[in-house]
Design a protein around this motif. Structure first.
Motif: not given
Length: 226
Positions: A30-56
């Protein structure tokens, strides 16, 4: 606890260890093939939302929020299922949850193969996340320590904090280290499969693996129950 339930619970650590491998596998795909998103590790997704909100660059808040929403939906469904199945032996209700996970993962593989573009990608993310929400809520109900199958922070904390250098006894060290190795091994295989096979076929492989695990666990539980 009945001998039947005790026997089924004795098999759970091995089942959960295999599922930990599957989690690493799925998150790699999912992370490599679906665009840097996790489907099992929700901690990772919460962090990614923060990254995206900051404009990374390279991160999608929409994809991670889709995964979080799907995961929570699956967990709610699994909670209701657990209440309905409360009187059933553990191998039956947990086996049923694994069948649901396998069916949804197979559906995600079908969508990945047949539906192109962003619509297909978001659908795959959502379906996989629902499957993993069902898994996580069901695993939580089993009450097996150090084998959540999707996250390792608490497991690694226990490994270090209970180790002899920390003044502990090293309780469950093999299980804890095994969970970390299982996750890493699954991620390695998942990354390799994605790089060589794409998204759909690895997801189908994951569905087949969980189906076999569910079938084996339920069959063994029924044998013990006789």
């Amino acid at each position: 606890m009945s001998d039947e339930s005790a026997g089924a619970r004795e098999m759970l650590p091995a089942v959960l260890m295999v599922l930990t491998v599957v989690s690493g596998f799925l998150d790699a795909v999912s992370f490599l093939g679906l665009g840097r998103v996790f489907t099992a590790n929700m901690t990772g997704n919460v962090v990614v939302v923060g990254f995206a909100a900051a404009g990374a660059p390279g991160f999608s808040a929409a994809a991670s929020l889709t995964s979080l929403a799907g995961f929570l939906t699956g967990a709610v469904a699994a909670g209701r299922y657990a209440v309905a199945m409360n009187s059933r032996p553990v191998h039956r209700w947990f086996g049923g949850a694994l069948v649901a996970e396998a069916a949804l993962t197979g559906l995600a593989a079908t969508v990945a193969a047949l539906v192109p573009g962003a619509a297909g990608r978001f659908a795959v993310i959502a379906v996989l996340a629902v499957a993993m929400g069902i898994r996580n809520a069901s695993v939580r109900r089993t009450g097996v320590a150090d084998l959540t199958t999707t996250v390792l922070t608490t497991t690694l904390t226990g490994l270090a904090a209970d180790s002899p250098p920390a003044g502990g006894t090293g309780a469950r060290a093999r299980r804890r280290a095994g969970a970390a190795a299982a996750m890493a091994g699954g991620a390695f295989v998942g990354a390799w499969c994605y790089l060589h096979l794409g998204v759909a076929l690895p997801l189908l492989m994951s569905a087949a693996t969980v189906t076999l695990v569910a079938a084996g666990y339920v069959a063994r539980g029924e044998l013990i129950a006789r």
